[in-house]
Design a protein around this motif. Structure first.
Motif, short mmCIF file in Angstrom:
data_model
loop_
_atom_site.label_atom_id
_atom_site.label_comp_id
_atom_site.label_asym_id
_atom_site.label_seq_id
_atom_site.Cartn_x
_atom_site.Cartn_y
_atom_site.Cartn_z
N SER A 137 33.14 10.18 75.80
CA SER A 137 31.78 10.56 75.46
C SER A 137 31.35 9.88 74.17
O SER A 137 32.19 9.52 73.34
CB SER A 137 31.67 12.08 75.30
N PHE A 138 30.05 9.71 74.02
CA PHE A 138 29.50 9.20 72.77
C PHE A 138 28.09 9.74 72.60
O PHE A 138 27.46 10.19 73.58
CB PHE A 138 29.50 7.66 72.75
N SER A 139 27.63 9.75 71.35
CA SER A 139 26.28 10.24 71.07
C SER A 139 25.59 9.27 70.13
O SER A 139 26.26 8.51 69.41
CB SER A 139 26.34 11.64 70.45
N LEU A 140 24.25 9.31 70.11
CA LEU A 140 23.52 8.33 69.29
C LEU A 140 22.10 8.79 69.00
O LEU A 140 21.55 9.65 69.70
CB LEU A 140 23.52 6.97 69.98
N TYR A 141 21.53 8.20 67.92
CA TYR A 141 20.11 8.35 67.60
C TYR A 141 19.39 7.10 68.08
O TYR A 141 19.88 5.98 67.88
CB TYR A 141 19.92 8.52 66.09
N TYR A 142 18.20 7.30 68.66
CA TYR A 142 17.54 6.21 69.38
C TYR A 142 16.03 6.28 69.14
O TYR A 142 15.41 7.35 69.19
CB TYR A 142 17.88 6.36 70.86
N ILE A 143 15.40 5.11 68.86
CA ILE A 143 13.95 5.02 68.68
C ILE A 143 13.37 4.27 69.87
O ILE A 143 13.83 3.18 70.21
CB ILE A 143 13.60 4.28 67.37
N THR A 144 12.32 4.82 70.50
CA THR A 144 11.73 4.20 71.69
C THR A 144 10.29 4.69 71.86
O THR A 144 9.83 5.58 71.13
CB THR A 144 12.55 4.56 72.94
N HIS A 175 14.88 -1.10 75.76
CA HIS A 175 13.67 -0.27 75.68
C HIS A 175 13.50 0.38 74.32
O HIS A 175 12.65 1.27 74.17
CB HIS A 175 13.72 0.82 76.76
N GLY A 176 14.30 0.00 73.35
CA GLY A 176 14.17 0.62 72.03
C GLY A 176 15.28 0.13 71.11
O GLY A 176 15.83 -0.96 71.29
N GLU A 177 15.62 0.94 70.10
CA GLU A 177 16.61 0.53 69.11
C GLU A 177 17.56 1.69 68.81
O GLU A 177 17.14 2.81 68.51
CB GLU A 177 15.91 0.11 67.81
N VAL A 178 18.87 1.39 68.90
CA VAL A 178 19.90 2.38 68.55
C VAL A 178 20.12 2.32 67.04
O VAL A 178 20.43 1.27 66.49
CB VAL A 178 21.23 2.10 69.29
N ILE A 179 19.98 3.46 66.36
CA ILE A 179 20.11 3.51 64.91
C ILE A 179 21.52 3.85 64.47
O ILE A 179 22.08 3.26 63.55
CB ILE A 179 19.11 4.53 64.31
N LYS A 180 22.15 4.81 65.13
CA LYS A 180 23.49 5.23 64.74
C LYS A 180 24.19 5.82 65.96
O LYS A 180 23.59 6.56 66.73
CB LYS A 180 23.41 6.29 63.62
N SER A 181 25.47 5.48 66.14
CA SER A 181 26.25 6.05 67.23
C SER A 181 27.56 6.61 66.70
O SER A 181 28.04 6.22 65.65
CB SER A 181 26.55 4.99 68.30
N GLN A 182 28.10 7.56 67.45
CA GLN A 182 29.41 8.13 67.12
C GLN A 182 30.20 8.28 68.41
O GLN A 182 29.74 8.98 69.32
CB GLN A 182 29.25 9.51 66.47
N PRO A 183 31.32 7.61 68.55
CA PRO A 183 31.98 6.70 67.60
C PRO A 183 31.15 5.44 67.36
O PRO A 183 30.13 5.22 68.02
CB PRO A 183 33.30 6.37 68.30
N SER A 184 31.60 4.61 66.44
CA SER A 184 30.88 3.39 66.12
C SER A 184 30.90 2.43 67.31
O SER A 184 31.75 2.54 68.20
CB SER A 184 31.50 2.71 64.90
#
Length: 689
Positions: A216-223, A195-204
């Protein structure tokens, strides 16, 4: 002002300061409350900043300035050193080294250090950005790692918002009892990418696939979907404990990207639609430009503030000087011989004076090329620290003999082989803490790195008190890889089995890690050391530890030697290997287990016949009632060599036998004597095992 003329000096001085900074940082890590060390670090960083600013390397100067800000707080006792501060400062030093290396290779020294600068600024503000600083909204017990954006990723997200797309920041927690974290994380990523595009995640993504994350993990996402829709979809996945999704506008994105605030801060900003006041620090720090002479003078004051009394000389000039002096020495020996034959008193006096002056000159020329191995050893404590931390081991590196001097050409080449051997010792040799405790050992493993002279060679040993090498494990792996057959393996000695570790592509590691396990390393060590005219041996006791011993030639062009006669041949033996000379009678020789031995100062040592070793037919010592001997030493072991007669002590020029002659056991090179004859130079270390 044309700064290019000062570039070489800047590079050399910068490397000196960076080495000093690394050493002092390691000292500070063991004594974090010692402010005197902080003062030394601060002064060195300040000097480096001034030099970089003067030369126009703004990125280098600005990063050093940010380090100064942290160190200034520490030295004024406004900030206490902690592990994450050490890690950030060490990362800063790595970045500085990369920039200086880029400058050395002709680059501009520019680098994107915004992430490190952000971390340093956060430390100055009192924020603890230590990999667990970003908290989940509404939660006090769970944490995720902060996500650092580079300039490109930030511009992609900013442009997406401008074009009407939604930019979301997600924090996802997997249940504690989940057995397959990587699978659940993959399912979440698969869902989001639909449904979109993951730009950056942490951890990789790579670390997540290999389960190198907590839960746990976190990320920036465009949708195009709303935050509520995405949150509901993620929570519908099995074994997902919690999920928090925040929609970012351009203001909150800038806040997130610039200073890496916690998710709770961002949520508050989004809710209030207000942008808090942010302290901005310009990356291109304005530093007063000091005169280049002042910078150069200050750069020589490292550590104790004492001006350096040394100058830097191009190594090629020393090579030319050494070659010219080698030729002068051959002519000097020839001149001495002619003067003795002419029997002219005045000529003899003049030649003796020339000999004394040239001997003094010779000592100076030799010392010019000699460099302490400390120049190589001093980079290893930092490397061992980082390795131990990445492998979760406790390592104590003990360095002895760092003042041992070696020819500059060897120093330049020996660094990489030693790096491979040390990494191998830490990764394969030293056991994990739990295994050491189970074996009754101290939890801290010890790696000894020592150097010492023996004759015309330098020995460098790397010894650890780890698990040792098990013969059967090495043979099993070697047979499996087709290096040897089962029959060949059964007939090999332990020393021969250990040498299999140097086979190309050979590895006993069951798991490939970032440190080792790909079968690359020890074969490089062997080939490199052999190319230098040295060799490496292994001694290991299973369960107790392993010793790698590297033997290197001094590769000096000129050495002091004892010239001896064997039949019609002349040989030279380096004086540094000789304990004493003497004469023995035939009845003093004993035979022990088929080997000839003689008594020497209360112990028995082997007696070796050079005429038999070198197949000299015109001399047979068995016909002599008395035989001259030379007692040689390697470490604490000795042996006696039989010769026909002594010619005398002399200074000789060491010449290589060349690539076309096979390596002859016991011979390290040749020399040209004053009468034009060629004499082989004996390597005494080859005769003592």
């Amino acid at each position: 002002m044309d700064m290019n003329q000062y570039l070489s000096m800047f590079i050399d001085e910068s490397n000196d300061h960076l080495q000093s900074l690394n050493e002092k940082m390691l000292e500070l890590e063991t004594s974090p409350n010692d402010l005197s060390i902080v003062q030394v670090i601060f002064r060195s960083a300040h000097t480096l900043k001034g030099m970089a600013a003067t030369m126009g390397y703004e990125d280098l100067a600005s990063l050093t300035h940010q380090m100064e800000n942290v160190l200034d707080l520490v030295r004024n006792e406004k900030l206490a050193m902690q592990d994450f501060i050490f890690d950030t400062l060490f990362k800063s030093l790595d970045a500085l080294e990369s920039m200086v290396e880029d400058i050395t290779n002709g680059g501009t020294g520019k680098s994107d250090v915004s992430a490190i600068v952000t971390s340093l600024q956060a430390i100055v503000r009192g924020e603890t950005l230590d990999q667990s600083s970003v908290e989940l909204v509404g939660s006090t017990s769970n944490t995720v790692q902060s996500v650092q954006l580079d300039e490109y990723q930030y511009s992609v997200l900013d442009q997406s918002i401008a074009e009407g797309h939604r930019v979301l920041y997600l924090e996802v927690f997997i249940r504690e009892d989940c057995q397959l974290k990587a699978v659940r994380a993959y399912m979440a990523f698969d869902l989001l990418e639909g449904h979109g595009e993951v730009i950056k995640s942490q951890p990789s993504v790579q670390d997540i696939e290999q389960e190198k994350f907590d839960r746990s993990f976190s990320l920036y996402y465009i949708t195009q979907k709303s935050a509520e829709e995405i949150e509901r979809m993620v929570l519908n996945l099995s074994e997902i404990d919690k999920a928090s999704v925040i929609e970012l506008d351009q203001e909150s994105l800038k806040l997130m990207g610039d200073v890496n605030h916690s998710a709770r801060d961002i949520a508050a900003t989004v809710e209030l639609k207000e942008t808090p006041v942010i302290e901005t620090v310009t990356l291109s720090t304005q530093t007063s430009v000091e005169p280049i002479k002042t910078v150069a003078k200050e750069a020589t004051k490292i550590g104790n503030g004492t001006p350096s009394r040394t100058i830097r000389v191009d190594i090629e000039r020393l090579d030319v000087l050494m070659n010219l002096f080698s030729e002068l020495l051959i002519d000097r020996v020839r001149l001495e011989q002619l003067a003795s034959e002419a029997n002219n008193h005045e000529l003899t006096e003049t030649v003796e004076h020339v000999s004394r002056v040239s001997s003094d000159l010779q000592n100076i020329v030799l010392k010019l090329r000699m460099v302490p191995v400390d120049t190589v050893f001093n980079r290893f404590p930092r490397m061992i620290r980082d390795l131990a931390k990445s492998l979760d081991k406790k390592i104590d590196l003990v360095i002895t003999g760092a003042e041992t001097e070696l020819d500059r050409t060897v120093i330049d080449e020996i660094g990489d082989p030693l790096v491979h051997l040390l990494r191998n010792a830490v990764d394969h040799g030293i056991e994990p803490i739990s295994d050491r405790l189970a074996a009754g050992k101290a939890e801290t493993g010890t790696v000894n790195l020592r150097a010492f002279h023996s004759g015309n060679h330098v020995f460098i040993e790397i010894e650890e008190d780890g698990r040792g090498i098990y013969r059967e494990n090495v043979l099993k792996s070697a047979i499996k890889k087709g290096v040897v057959t089962v029959e060949q393996g059964a007939a090999m000695t332990d020393e021969e089995v250990y040498q299999l570790l140097f086979a190309a592509g050979f590895s006993t590691a069951e798991v490939i890690s970032d440190v080792s396990g790909r079968g690359v390393g020890l074969d490089v060590v062997k080939s490199k050391i052999t190319a230098l005219g040295g060799n490496v041996t292994i001694h290991s006791i299973p369960g107790k530890g392993t010793n790698f011993s590297v033997q290197l030639p001094l590769t000096l062009s000129i050495i002091s030697a004892m010239l001896v006669q064997l039949g019609s041949e002349k040989y030279a033996i380096p004086l540094t290997s000789i304990v004493e000379t003497g004469i023995i009678k035939k009845n003093q020789i004993r035979t022990v287990h088929g080997n000839k031995m003689i008594e020497f100062r209360g112990s028995h040592i082997p007696l070796i016949s050079l005429s038999k070793l070198f197949d000299i037919t015109d001399f047979d010592e068995s016909q002599e009632d008395e035989t001259e001997i030379i007692v040689i030493r390697k470490g604490d072991r000795m042996a006696a060599l039989t010769i026909e007669e002594f010619i005398g002590q002399n200074e000789i020029v060491l010449k290589s036998l060349g690539k076309y002659l096979p390596q002859i056991k016991g011979v390290s090179g040749a020399t040209i004597l004053g009468d034009g004859q060629v004499a082989l130079i004996i390597d005494p270390n080859a005769f003592i095992k």
